[in-house]
Design a protein around this motif. Structure first.
Motif, mmCIF file in Angstrom:
data_model
loop_
_atom_site.group_PDB
_atom_site.id
_atom_site.type_symbol
_atom_site.label_atom_id
_atom_site.label_comp_id
_atom_site.label_asym_id
_atom_site.label_seq_id
_atom_site.Cartn_x
_atom_site.Cartn_y
_atom_site.Cartn_z
ATOM 1 N N HIS A 11 -1.539 9.042 -3.036
ATOM 2 C CA HIS A 11 -2.794 8.544 -2.624
ATOM 3 C C HIS A 11 -2.611 7.032 -3.685
ATOM 4 O O HIS A 11 -3.864 6.003 -2.704
ATOM 5 N N LEU A 12 -2.006 6.373 -4.036
ATOM 6 C CA LEU A 12 -1.784 5.635 -4.147
ATOM 7 C C LEU A 12 -1.243 3.864 -3.126
ATOM 8 O O LEU A 12 -0.747 4.628 -2.503
ATOM 9 N N GLY A 58 0.291 9.488 -9.000
ATOM 10 C CA GLY A 58 -0.464 8.697 -7.838
ATOM 11 C C GLY A 58 0.288 8.121 -6.785
ATOM 12 O O GLY A 58 0.850 7.865 -5.448
ATOM 13 N N ALA A 59 2.021 7.477 -6.769
ATOM 14 C CA ALA A 59 2.274 6.911 -6.023
ATOM 15 C C ALA A 59 3.010 7.724 -5.819
ATOM 16 O O ALA A 59 3.484 9.164 -5.180
ATOM 17 N N HIS A 139 -4.894 1.480 2.930
ATOM 18 C CA HIS A 139 -5.298 0.345 1.290
ATOM 19 C C HIS A 139 -6.055 -0.939 1.914
ATOM 20 O O HIS A 139 -5.734 -2.438 1.409
ATOM 21 N N GLN A 255 2.203 -0.449 -12.882
ATOM 22 C CA GLN A 255 0.660 -0.726 -13.491
ATOM 23 C C GLN A 255 -0.118 -1.676 -12.829
ATOM 24 O O GLN A 255 -0.679 -2.050 -12.689
ATOM 25 N N LEU A 258 0.413 -2.778 -9.554
ATOM 26 C CA LEU A 258 -1.042 -1.989 -8.857
ATOM 27 C C LEU A 258 -2.146 -2.360 -9.234
ATOM 28 O O LEU A 258 -3.113 -2.828 -8.629
ATOM 29 N N ARG A 262 -4.620 -4.550 -6.537
ATOM 30 C CA ARG A 262 -6.864 -4.443 -6.888
ATOM 31 C C ARG A 262 -7.155 -5.554 -6.808
ATOM 32 O O ARG A 262 -8.614 -6.253 -6.224
#
Length: 267
Positions: A11-12, A58-59, A139, A255, A258, A262
């Protein structure tokens, strides 16, 4: 042809690609390999295990099932060389050490290789294309992490010992420079590990072809020295004592990517 890849949809906005983790062989390749190649020494050993935290994170994850000795998924379909000097092609002819891969006269035929292009290479790349498009649609951007590993010493391919973490962004063309800098910072803070950005490994076909920062797709290749998580010689044993701290650095890298996404895209 049976199952040629495994794919998990997360979901990422992150897709992890593992093009050289496969161990399967086609009959033509299996019959023709020299004895030195029977143990599949040039495999990116244990990469799915090393990154098994990625699904929880979540990848999305796509991993090859067939060996690079059958067809190299990180080479272009037209087999144009990616690096100057010694390298391997779409249909490898030698081991990393320069030894011929196939017994004389037992190389796969052109027809067999074309079949592998259609039934192994194409589905893998279609999966990457589809998932990157889906992630960007949801996204507004997508991050592609091409996960590799290699022996730290291979004189035929490179001089000296490789750094532990070899980040490649095709000399800055495959991702935003700020993202690359974030990743370098993570590596700099990882005690006991060495790193380089765009050194011997600048990113293969997957990084170069799909990385498109102008259209919000950012691709990075990590070529990880196998000494950081396994025994580099047969039987290529996974070493949990080495792997666990290395996994923490890998988590920190993903991380950081990601977090950059964001902040950069506001989502």
């Amino acid at each position: 042809m049976d199952k040629v890849l495994s794919f998990h949809q997360g979901h990422l906005p992150l897709l992890i690609s593992m093009p050289h983790a496969g161990l399967k062989l086609t009959p033509a390749v299996d019959q023709g390999l020299v004895d030195q190649a029977r143990s599949l020494p040039d495999t990116d050993w244990h990469i799915p295990r090393l990154y098994d935290f990625a699904r929880e994170l979540g990848a999305s994850v796509v991993a090859a099932q067939y060996s690079r000795f059958v067809i190299d998924l990180n080479r272009p379909a037209d087999d144009k060389p990616l690096y100057a000097g010694a390298t391997t092609g779409l249909y490898p002819a030698t081991l990393f050490d320069g030894v011929p891969l196939f017994k004389q006269g037992l190389e796969p035929t052109a027809e067999a290789r074309e079949a592998c292009l259609a039934t192994i290479w194409q589905p893998y790349h279609q999966t990457i294309r589809n998932e990157l498009a889906r992630l960007r649609e949801i996204h507004g951007y997508a991050l592609l992490w091409d996960a590799h590993s290699i022996r730290s010493l291979i004189p035929h391919l490179f001089d000296g010992r490789l750094p532990d973490f070899n980040l490649g962004t095709f000399n800055g063309a495959s991702c935003d420079p700020d993202l690359a800098e974030r990743l370098v910072q993570v590596c700099s803070q990882a005690q006991g590990y060495s790193h380089v950005l765009n050194g011997r490994f600048k990113g293969g076909h997957i990084t170069r072809h799909y990385g498109d920062p102008a259209h919000d797709i950012h691709a990075v290749q990590l070529e990880l020295a196998q000494s950081t998580y396994m025994e580099e010689q047969e039987p290529f044993t996974y070493r949990e004592d080495r792997a666990q701290p290395t996994r923490e650095v890998l988590k920190a890298l993903l991380q950081a990517a990601l977090a950059w996404g964001r902040e950069h895209y506001g989502k």
